[in-house]
Design a protein around this motif. Structure first.
Motif, PDB file in Angstrom:
ATOM      1  N   HIS A 245      -9.327  30.382   0.081  1.00 36.75           N
ATOM      2  CA  HIS A 245     -10.627  29.927  -0.716  1.00 36.75           C
ATOM      3  C   HIS A 245     -11.105  30.918  -1.927  1.00 36.75           C
ATOM      4  N   GLY A 246     -10.358  32.113  -2.159  1.00 38.99           N
ATOM      5  CA  GLY A 246     -10.358  32.754  -3.261  1.00 38.99           C
ATOM      6  C   GLY A 246     -11.606  34.008  -2.898  1.00 38.99           C
ATOM      7  N   ILE A 247     -11.741  34.200  -1.718  1.00 35.15           N
ATOM      8  CA  ILE A 247     -12.630  35.316  -1.365  1.00 35.15           C
ATOM      9  C   ILE A 247     -12.336  36.624  -1.375  1.00 35.15           C
ATOM     10  N   PRO A 248     -12.867  37.392  -2.376  1.00 36.56           N
ATOM     11  CA  PRO A 248     -12.489  38.876  -2.513  1.00 36.56           C
ATOM     12  C   PRO A 248     -12.247  39.517  -1.057  1.00 36.56           C
ATOM     13  N   THR A 249     -11.064  40.091  -1.140  1.00 32.47           N
ATOM     14  CA  THR A 249     -10.706  41.009   0.068  1.00 32.47           C
ATOM     15  C   THR A 249      -9.627  41.890  -0.102  1.00 32.47           C
TER      16      THR A 249
ATOM     17  N   ALA B  14     -28.039  47.569  -1.579  1.00 34.70           N
ATOM     18  CA  ALA B  14     -27.709  46.350  -1.694  1.00 34.70           C
ATOM     19  C   ALA B  14     -29.009  45.562  -2.616  1.00 34.70           C
ATOM     20  N   ASP B  15     -28.932  45.941  -3.846  1.00 44.82           N
ATOM     21  CA  ASP B  15     -29.783  44.935  -4.619  1.00 44.82           C
ATOM     22  C   ASP B  15     -29.614  43.902  -5.182  1.00 44.82           C
ATOM     23  N   GLU B  16     -30.676  43.163  -5.737  1.00 47.96           N
ATOM     24  CA  GLU B  16     -30.624  41.726  -5.846  1.00 47.96           C
ATOM     25  C   GLU B  16     -29.416  41.305  -6.650  1.00 47.96           C
ATOM     26  N   GLN B  17     -29.009  42.146  -7.780  1.00 47.45           N
ATOM     27  CA  GLN B  17     -27.665  41.882  -8.393  1.00 47.45           C
ATOM     28  C   GLN B  17     -26.507  41.567  -7.502  1.00 47.45           C
TER      29      GLN B  17
ATOM     30  N   VAL C  17     -17.330  48.063  -3.325  1.00 47.35           N
ATOM     31  CA  VAL C  17     -16.537  48.687  -4.128  1.00 47.35           C
ATOM     32  C   VAL C  17     -16.996  48.711  -5.727  1.00 47.35           C
ATOM     33  N   GLY C  18     -17.400  49.829  -6.128  1.00 46.61           N
ATOM     34  CA  GLY C  18     -18.144  50.044  -7.592  1.00 46.61           C
ATOM     35  C   GLY C  18     -19.414  49.028  -7.423  1.00 46.61           C
ATOM     36  N   GLU C  19     -19.476  48.025  -8.046  1.00 41.46           N
ATOM     37  CA  GLU C  19     -20.582  47.151  -7.960  1.00 41.46           C
ATOM     38  C   GLU C  19     -20.066  45.843  -7.281  1.00 41.46           C
ATOM     39  N   ASP C  20     -18.833  45.727  -6.806  1.00 39.75           N
ATOM     40  CA  ASP C  20     -18.456  44.446  -6.303  1.00 39.75           C
ATOM     41  C   ASP C  20     -18.332  44.537  -4.866  1.00 39.75           C
TER      42      ASP C  20
ATOM     43  N   GLU D 185     -23.673  36.306  -2.145  1.00 39.64           N
ATOM     44  CA  GLU D 185     -23.803  34.992  -2.043  1.00 39.64           C
ATOM     45  C   GLU D 185     -22.581  33.906  -2.723  1.00 39.64           C
ATOM     46  N   LYS D 186     -22.507  34.055  -3.869  1.00 35.83           N
ATOM     47  CA  LYS D 186     -21.729  33.486  -4.804  1.00 35.83           C
ATOM     48  C   LYS D 186     -20.335  33.434  -4.486  1.00 35.83           C
ATOM     49  N   ARG D 187     -19.866  34.636  -4.255  1.00 34.84           N
ATOM     50  CA  ARG D 187     -18.531  35.027  -4.123  1.00 34.84           C
ATOM     51  C   ARG D 187     -17.955  34.965  -2.685  1.00 34.84           C
ATOM     52  N   ILE D 188     -18.904  35.287  -1.936  1.00 30.81           N
ATOM     53  CA  ILE D 188     -18.362  35.345  -0.600  1.00 30.81           C
ATOM     54  C   ILE D 188     -18.924  34.226   0.461  1.00 30.81           C
TER      55      ILE D 188
END
Ligand code: AMP
Ligand code: GLY
Length: 424
Positions: free
Chosen positions: A117-121, A243-246, A281-284, A252-255
């Motif tokens: 499902h293309g979920i980053p891991t 964990a800021d708004e961005q 990791v970084g901002e992701d 929510e969108k990616r995971i």
């Protein structure tokens, strides 16, 4: 409604505390429960794996809803057991059926799910004893540290992070060939090490819709400054300042959305909590792991921040009506500090009387490994003994309250971390 909570930890005491406040709650039971749940509900001496015993209690006590605390009964199919029994199938069970519980019960299943499902891991590959040589070769292509994960449930001990390649190979062989974690390590996932800061995301899912609960961060190591052995969790905070708004929008969108949609696409029914272990990791955000239940001690900071009637939310979850609900979150910070038995997470003594709980008025004290004893009152019965949760306008204020409360509480060889939130 009559409600039964399964489990005996701080998480279950927190659920009992929150559900007992609901106008919808008639009788509340906890099996097996602890000294804390005993004060606000009826404890039933039934183990969470004793499905027949649970069935008898559910029928005798006219239970309408079962809230499953820990993962084991879910992975072992308690929800399926209810659905397959004509006498139980009308009872609401909060917690997925065994197929959905595979997200926690099999790391390989979870990794395939994320990939599909293309979920980053983290990048990964999985191996068995038959493919040991390929596993060695794969390790050779990776950079240290090496992350080895037993596929199945291993009571939180199944993940090894190793610097040295020869040691990693030895451990891998122990897992695959010498059954280091029994059946759980018949398959091992080897994955890329991710360098970042972890946080926990909790989602309530009704099979169609979802609600995001407050974010939290837990502190897993026994020692100050995140050192020493891994534990079940020594403390937690909510919200999570980094964990800021961005960032949360990305989560929510990616995971979250791909997870909920992925379950639907795969036709995996899921009614219950999804606990997504994230790493920034970084901002992701990337997913470290899925659990199919609430976290402990995260529950001790997450539920106190939810204003809603929890039982109403859980009923809506069971009825597939979560879209009609709005989660209201209390803006305060909540922190919890875990009091543990000296020696934990290795050998420790039990049966130590706990005193001063009544003097700790500034905090919510959630009992974990503590039981009522006829002669000695409340005594220790586990490694993690009490979670001391407090509200504050800031973290500092909440933590100060927890530590002031802890000053009032005593038991022989009591230990706690005095640096919860140190990194925030
Ligand atoms: P898990 O049981 O999958 O949550 O793993 C236990 C702990 O190991 C996590 O909370 C992380 O601290 C760490 N961990 C797991 N996977 C990774 C990874 N790929 N990179 C870095 N740390 C990891
Ligand atoms: N606090 C981590 C867990 O419940 O697994």
């Amino acid at each position: 409604m009559n409600v039964l909570i399964l489990g005996s930890g701080g998480r279950e005491h927190t659920f009992a505390w929150k559900i007992s406040q609901s106008d919808l709650c008639d009788e509340l039971f906890v099996a097996p429960g602890n000294s804390g749940t005993r004060e606000i509900a009826t404890n039933l001496a039934i183990k969470v794996g004793d499905f027949e015993g649970i069935k008898t209690a559910v029928l005798e006590r006219n239970i309408d809803m079962v809230v499953v605390g820990p993962e084991d009964p879910l992975v072992n199919g308690i929800h399926d057991f209810f659905l397959n029994d004509p006498e139980l199938k009308g009872v609401a069970v909060i917690g997925p059926q065994s197929q959905g519980a595979m997200l926690e019960g099999s790391k390989e299943f979870a990794k395939h799910f994320m990939q599909r499902h293309g979920i980053p891991t983290a990048k990964y590959s999985s191996f068995t004893a038959e493919t040991l040589q390929e596993a060695y070769d794969f390790l050779g292509t990776m950079k240290p540290p090496y992350v080895l994960k037993a596929d199945g449930l291993a009571a939180g001990k199944g993940v090894l992070i190793i610097q040295d390649i020869d040691e990693a190979k030895q451990e891998l062989k122990k897992m695959l060939v010498d059954s280091k974690f029994g059946k759980a390590s018949q398959t091992v996932v080897i994955e890329e090490f991710l360098d970042g800061i972890e946080l926990s995301c909790f989602v309530l899912a009704d099979g169609n819709d979802y609600k995001i609960l407050p974010y939290a961060k837990d502190y897993k190591r026994i020692g100050e400054g995140d050192t020493g052995l891994n534990t079940g969790g020594m403390g937690a905070v909510s919200p999570v300042p980094f964990a800021d708004e961005q960032f949360l929008e990305k989560v929510e969108k990616r995971i979250i959305i791909p997870t909920v949609e992925g379950l639907k696409k795969d036709k995996i029914p899921f009614i219950g909590f999804i606990f997504i272990g994230l790493i920034k990791v970084g901002e992701d955000p990337l997913v470290i792991e899925y659990n199919v239940r609430m976290g402990d001690p995260e529950t001790e900071v997450v539920l106190p921040r939810i204003k809603n009637d929890l039982l109403r939310l859980l009923a809506a979850t069971h009825n597939g009506k979560l879209n009609k609900e709005r989660i209201e979150i209390i803006p305060d910070s909540v922190t919890t500090v875990m009091l543990v038995s000296g020696g934990y997470p290795e050998a420790y003594e039990k049966g130590k009387p706990i005193i001063g709980l009544d003097k700790a008025q500034e905090s919510l004290i959630f009992h974990a490994g503590a039981q009522w004893d006829q002669d000695s009152g409340i005594v220790t019965s586990g490694g993690r003994v009490m979670a001391v949760s407090s509200y504050g306008e800031t973290f500092d204020e909440a933590l100060k309250k927890s530590y002031r409360s802890i000053d009032q509480i005593r038991f022989d060889k009591m230990y706690f971390r005095s640096d919860i939130g140190f990194d925030l």
